[in-house]
Motif scaffolding. Structure first.
Motif, PDB file in Angstrom:
ATOM      1  N   PHE A  18       3.910  25.093  52.338  1.00  0.00           N
ATOM      2  CA  PHE A  18       5.046  24.172  52.293  1.00  0.00           C
ATOM      3  C   PHE A  18       6.359  24.883  51.967  1.00  0.00           C
ATOM      4  O   PHE A  18       7.430  24.279  52.048  1.00  0.00           O
ATOM      5  CB  PHE A  18       4.797  23.059  51.269  1.00  0.00           C
ATOM      6  CG  PHE A  18       4.668  23.553  49.850  1.00  0.00           C
ATOM      7  CD1 PHE A  18       5.763  23.565  49.001  1.00  0.00           C
ATOM      8  CD2 PHE A  18       3.450  24.022  49.365  1.00  0.00           C
ATOM      9  CE1 PHE A  18       5.658  24.028  47.697  1.00  0.00           C
ATOM     10  CE2 PHE A  18       3.322  24.481  48.061  1.00  0.00           C
ATOM     11  CZ  PHE A  18       4.437  24.483  47.223  1.00  0.00           C
ATOM     12  N   LEU A  19       6.284  26.168  51.595  1.00  0.00           N
ATOM     13  CA  LEU A  19       7.495  26.934  51.263  1.00  0.00           C
ATOM     14  C   LEU A  19       8.026  27.649  52.489  1.00  0.00           C
ATOM     15  O   LEU A  19       7.279  28.345  53.190  1.00  0.00           O
ATOM     16  CB  LEU A  19       7.188  27.959  50.170  1.00  0.00           C
ATOM     17  CG  LEU A  19       6.794  27.441  48.789  1.00  0.00           C
ATOM     18  CD1 LEU A  19       6.471  28.601  47.868  1.00  0.00           C
ATOM     19  CD2 LEU A  19       7.901  26.574  48.200  1.00  0.00           C
ATOM     20  N   LEU A  20       9.334  27.500  52.733  1.00  0.00           N
ATOM     21  CA  LEU A  20       9.977  28.251  53.812  1.00  0.00           C
ATOM     22  C   LEU A  20      10.230  29.686  53.392  1.00  0.00           C
ATOM     23  O   LEU A  20      10.056  30.624  54.175  1.00  0.00           O
ATOM     24  CB  LEU A  20      11.304  27.577  54.194  1.00  0.00           C
ATOM     25  CG  LEU A  20      12.133  28.279  55.269  1.00  0.00           C
ATOM     26  CD1 LEU A  20      11.433  28.207  56.625  1.00  0.00           C
ATOM     27  CD2 LEU A  20      13.534  27.681  55.363  1.00  0.00           C
TER      28      LEU A  20
ATOM     29  N   ALA B  66       9.678  17.789  52.984  1.00  0.00           N
ATOM     30  CA  ALA B  66      10.956  18.504  53.014  1.00  0.00           C
ATOM     31  C   ALA B  66      10.752  19.975  53.349  1.00  0.00           C
ATOM     32  O   ALA B  66       9.625  20.498  53.327  1.00  0.00           O
ATOM     33  CB  ALA B  66      11.661  18.371  51.668  1.00  0.00           C
ATOM     34  N   THR B  67      11.856  20.652  53.650  1.00  0.00           N
ATOM     35  CA  THR B  67      11.886  22.110  53.723  1.00  0.00           C
ATOM     36  C   THR B  67      12.148  22.634  52.321  1.00  0.00           C
ATOM     37  O   THR B  67      13.080  22.189  51.648  1.00  0.00           O
ATOM     38  CB  THR B  67      12.994  22.577  54.679  1.00  0.00           C
ATOM     39  OG1 THR B  67      12.702  22.096  55.995  1.00  0.00           O
ATOM     40  CG2 THR B  67      13.088  24.094  54.694  1.00  0.00           C
ATOM     41  N   ASN B  68      11.349  23.592  51.879  1.00  0.00           N
ATOM     42  CA  ASN B  68      11.423  24.046  50.492  1.00  0.00           C
ATOM     43  C   ASN B  68      11.815  25.511  50.395  1.00  0.00           C
ATOM     44  O   ASN B  68      11.199  26.381  51.027  1.00  0.00           O
ATOM     45  CB  ASN B  68      10.082  23.826  49.800  1.00  0.00           C
ATOM     46  CG  ASN B  68       9.783  22.358  49.599  1.00  0.00           C
ATOM     47  OD1 ASN B  68      10.272  21.748  48.651  1.00  0.00           O
ATOM     48  ND2 ASN B  68       8.995  21.787  50.503  1.00  0.00           N
ATOM     49  N   VAL B  69      12.846  25.761  49.568  1.00  0.00           N
ATOM     50  CA  VAL B  69      13.339  27.099  49.294  1.00  0.00           C
ATOM     51  C   VAL B  69      13.338  27.296  47.785  1.00  0.00           C
ATOM     52  O   VAL B  69      13.686  26.370  47.031  1.00  0.00           O
ATOM     53  CB  VAL B  69      14.761  27.282  49.866  1.00  0.00           C
ATOM     54  CG1 VAL B  69      15.323  28.657  49.500  1.00  0.00           C
ATOM     55  CG2 VAL B  69      14.757  27.096  51.381  1.00  0.00           C
TER      56      VAL B  69
ATOM     57  N   LEU C 231      13.465  21.211  38.179  1.00  0.00           N
ATOM     58  CA  LEU C 231      12.163  21.720  38.638  1.00  0.00           C
ATOM     59  C   LEU C 231      10.972  20.774  38.569  1.00  0.00           C
ATOM     60  O   LEU C 231       9.955  21.033  39.210  1.00  0.00           O
ATOM     61  CB  LEU C 231      11.780  23.000  37.856  1.00  0.00           C
ATOM     62  CG  LEU C 231      12.447  24.279  38.278  1.00  0.00           C
ATOM     63  CD1 LEU C 231      12.072  25.409  37.322  1.00  0.00           C
ATOM     64  CD2 LEU C 231      12.062  24.650  39.697  1.00  0.00           C
ATOM     65  N   ARG C 232      11.052  19.701  37.801  1.00  0.00           N
ATOM     66  CA  ARG C 232       9.859  18.875  37.600  1.00  0.00           C
ATOM     67  C   ARG C 232      10.098  17.400  37.930  1.00  0.00           C
ATOM     68  O   ARG C 232       9.338  16.543  37.492  1.00  0.00           O
ATOM     69  CB  ARG C 232       9.353  19.029  36.156  1.00  0.00           C
ATOM     70  CG  ARG C 232       8.871  20.444  35.857  1.00  0.00           C
ATOM     71  CD  ARG C 232       8.548  20.664  34.383  1.00  0.00           C
ATOM     72  NE  ARG C 232       8.036  22.004  34.163  1.00  0.00           N
ATOM     73  CZ  ARG C 232       8.795  23.089  33.975  1.00  0.00           C
ATOM     74  NH1 ARG C 232      10.122  22.972  33.985  1.00  0.00           N
ATOM     75  NH2 ARG C 232       8.248  24.276  33.802  1.00  0.00           N
ATOM     76  N   ASP C 233      11.124  17.106  38.699  1.00  0.00           N
ATOM     77  CA  ASP C 233      11.486  15.723  39.001  1.00  0.00           C
ATOM     78  C   ASP C 233      10.753  15.168  40.212  1.00  0.00           C
ATOM     79  O   ASP C 233      10.490  13.963  40.283  1.00  0.00           O
ATOM     80  CB  ASP C 233      12.986  15.621  39.255  1.00  0.00           C
ATOM     81  CG  ASP C 233      13.809  16.075  38.068  1.00  0.00           C
ATOM     82  OD1 ASP C 233      14.124  15.236  37.213  1.00  0.00           O
ATOM     83  OD2 ASP C 233      14.123  17.273  37.997  1.00  0.00           O
ATOM     84  N   LEU C 234      10.433  16.008  41.188  1.00  0.00           N
ATOM     85  CA  LEU C 234       9.962  15.550  42.484  1.00  0.00           C
ATOM     86  C   LEU C 234       8.447  15.660  42.604  1.00  0.00           C
ATOM     87  O   LEU C 234       7.855  16.710  42.311  1.00  0.00           O
ATOM     88  CB  LEU C 234      10.625  16.360  43.596  1.00  0.00           C
ATOM     89  CG  LEU C 234      12.158  16.354  43.600  1.00  0.00           C
ATOM     90  CD1 LEU C 234      12.689  17.217  44.734  1.00  0.00           C
ATOM     91  CD2 LEU C 234      12.702  14.937  43.693  1.00  0.00           C
ATOM     92  N   ALA C 235       7.817  14.593  43.063  1.00  0.00           N
ATOM     93  CA  ALA C 235       6.376  14.575  43.281  1.00  0.00           C
ATOM     94  C   ALA C 235       6.020  15.433  44.492  1.00  0.00           C
ATOM     95  O   ALA C 235       6.842  15.626  45.399  1.00  0.00           O
ATOM     96  CB  ALA C 235       5.896  13.144  43.485  1.00  0.00           C
ATOM     97  N   PRO C 236       4.789  15.944  44.550  1.00  0.00           N
ATOM     98  CA  PRO C 236       4.380  16.772  45.696  1.00  0.00           C
ATOM     99  C   PRO C 236       4.626  16.116  47.045  1.00  0.00           C
ATOM    100  O   PRO C 236       5.020  16.795  48.004  1.00  0.00           O
ATOM    101  CB  PRO C 236       2.890  17.011  45.431  1.00  0.00           C
ATOM    102  CG  PRO C 236       2.778  16.996  43.940  1.00  0.00           C
ATOM    103  CD  PRO C 236       3.741  15.934  43.502  1.00  0.00           C
ATOM    104  N   GLN C 237       4.427  14.793  47.152  1.00  0.00           N
ATOM    105  CA  GLN C 237       4.627  14.160  48.461  1.00  0.00           C
ATOM    106  C   GLN C 237       6.076  14.247  48.921  1.00  0.00           C
ATOM    107  O   GLN C 237       6.357  14.259  50.123  1.00  0.00           O
ATOM    108  CB  GLN C 237       4.145  12.709  48.441  1.00  0.00           C
ATOM    109  CG  GLN C 237       4.762  11.817  47.399  1.00  0.00           C
ATOM    110  CD  GLN C 237       3.899  11.701  46.159  1.00  0.00           C
ATOM    111  OE1 GLN C 237       3.296  12.678  45.718  1.00  0.00           O
ATOM    112  NE2 GLN C 237       3.835  10.486  45.593  1.00  0.00           N
ATOM    113  N   VAL C 238       7.012  14.320  47.972  1.00  0.00           N
ATOM    114  CA  VAL C 238       8.415  14.502  48.344  1.00  0.00           C
ATOM    115  C   VAL C 238       8.638  15.915  48.878  1.00  0.00           C
ATOM    116  O   VAL C 238       9.294  16.113  49.915  1.00  0.00           O
ATOM    117  CB  VAL C 238       9.347  14.215  47.148  1.00  0.00           C
ATOM    118  CG1 VAL C 238      10.794  14.542  47.503  1.00  0.00           C
ATOM    119  CG2 VAL C 238       9.221  12.758  46.708  1.00  0.00           C
ATOM    120  N   LEU C 239       8.091  16.911  48.190  1.00  0.00           N
ATOM    121  CA  LEU C 239       8.248  18.289  48.659  1.00  0.00           C
ATOM    122  C   LEU C 239       7.570  18.499  50.002  1.00  0.00           C
ATOM    123  O   LEU C 239       8.079  19.233  50.864  1.00  0.00           O
ATOM    124  CB  LEU C 239       7.683  19.269  47.628  1.00  0.00           C
ATOM    125  CG  LEU C 239       8.373  19.343  46.258  1.00  0.00           C
ATOM    126  CD1 LEU C 239       7.869  20.544  45.475  1.00  0.00           C
ATOM    127  CD2 LEU C 239       9.878  19.390  46.384  1.00  0.00           C
TER     128      LEU C 239
END
Length: 355
Positions: A292-294, A263-266, A252-260
């Motif tokens: 940013f959330l699908l 991407a498509t987020n679920v 849950l805490r590995d990816l920076a906002p720019q990565v999300l």
């Protein structure tokens, strides 16, 4: 339809009585769950459907933190699961990363199941195995659902090589996945080497490689599992995901906002996931919205949303207490059915209001 929970027969009587109280140790939990990965995935998916239909109560988790032990925490996950039978309860799970240096697991947990008629607890069970199993089953379900409509991933990569990674691999294999190659990256060389040995000894199909960097692993993997103890984002470069992998962002805490944002987020539950400084929570803070959330995994399963094939897709599950209740209820049923339930006689002593 898969039954996802249970209560003792005594609690279902027309005139409520105090249920018996049982203790289920980890050995029994493991015996019930081992080799039943497909069934546990069905239990988890059925629970997601109940949750999506509003037939659960799943309050925010409570975090107990310690000023003198900043890396440690104990989390309480209360929940109530509706549907046939019904059950209430609480998972109490600790995370002490310093344990790893002593050769013992980071996490330990117990699960309490409560009778919804009287409120009395009727079981206490070892729950680190239940927690790992429901996490792995959720990840396996997401891997299947989110990879539909795109080439099936053939290269699996693990960032983080602990117990959760091992369980996710078990559940992927147990639900029919096989891979041409499996990659491993961990900041601890010993952990990476140990996980590689486990994979090779488990008979995993495909070449197993320990990668020196997260970047190399990510670029060479179609299905990526993040199962670390990171407390803040450390993966910041969206270009590493340009090949559009499926990402199981379990920690849950590995990816920076720019990565999300690229991407498509679920997620499993929007309100739960966007709190406690998770990567999705940081992304909401940055953008000021949730655009940013699908949607949720239940939305994907029900066909309410469609995952596009031309982007990376990231599944970020906060981990719902109702999943622990469902898997715990399944374990309780199976142990009771076997006749091996360890009932503690006279656990509740004061049973008369007036003595």
């Amino acid at each position: 339809m898969t039954t996802v929970h249970t209560v003792p027969q005594t609690a279902r009587a027309d005139s409520p009585v105090v249920p018996s109280f049982a203790v289920i140790p980890g050995s029994q939990v493991k015996e019930v769950l081992q080799g039943r990965e497909k069934t546990v995935v069905e239990v988890v998916e059925a629970t997601y459907r109940l949750h999506g239909a509003g037939r659960t109560v799943n309050p925010p988790s409570s975090f107990l933190r310690f000023p003198d032990r900043p890396t440690a925490r104990i989390i309480a996950l209360p929940a109530s699961l509706g549907g046939e039978g019904g059950v209430d309860g609480l998972k109490w799970i600790s995370s002490f990363p310093a344990n790893v240096a002593s050769g013992i697991p980071r996490a330990s947990a117990v699960l309490i199941l409560n009778d919804p008629v009287t409120g009395y607890p009727f079981a206490c069970m070892e729950s680190s195995i239940i927690s790992a199993a429901r996490t792995a089953a959720s990840a396996a379900s997401a891997a299947d659902r989110l990879s539909r409509g795109r080439p099936r991933p053939a290269r699996l990569g693990f960032v983080g090589a602990g117990l959760i990674a091992r369980y996710i691999h078990t559940y992927l294999e147990g639900t029919g996945w096989s891979f041409d190659a499996i990659g491993v990256h961990d900041l601890s060389p010993d952990s990476a080497a140990g996980f590689r040995t486990y994979l090779e000894q488990s008979g995993a199909v495909g070449r197993v490689t320990v990668h020196p960097s997260a970047e190399e692993l990510i670029r060479l993997s179609d299905l990526i599992v993040f199962a670390t103890v990171a407390d803040r984002p450390h993966i910041t470069e969206p270009s590493w995901f340009r090949h559009n992998p499926v990402v199981l962002h379990v920690s849950l805490r590995d990816l920076a906002p720019q990565v999300l944002l690229s991407a498509t987020n679920v997620v499993d539950d929007i309100d739960h996931c966007l709190r406690a400084a998770t990567s999705p929570h940081l992304t909401e803070r940055l953008t000021g919205n949730r655009d940013f959330l699908l949607g949720t995994l239940d939305d994907v399963m029900a066909g309410r949303v469609t995952v596009p094939a031309g982007r990376p897709v990231v599944f970020s599950p906060f981990g719902l207490g109702v999943l622990d209740l469902a898997v715990g209820g399944y374990v309780y049923d199976e142990v009771a059915r076997s006749g091996e339930l360890r009932v503690i006689d006279h656990f509740f002593h004061e049973l008369s209001r007036h003595g």
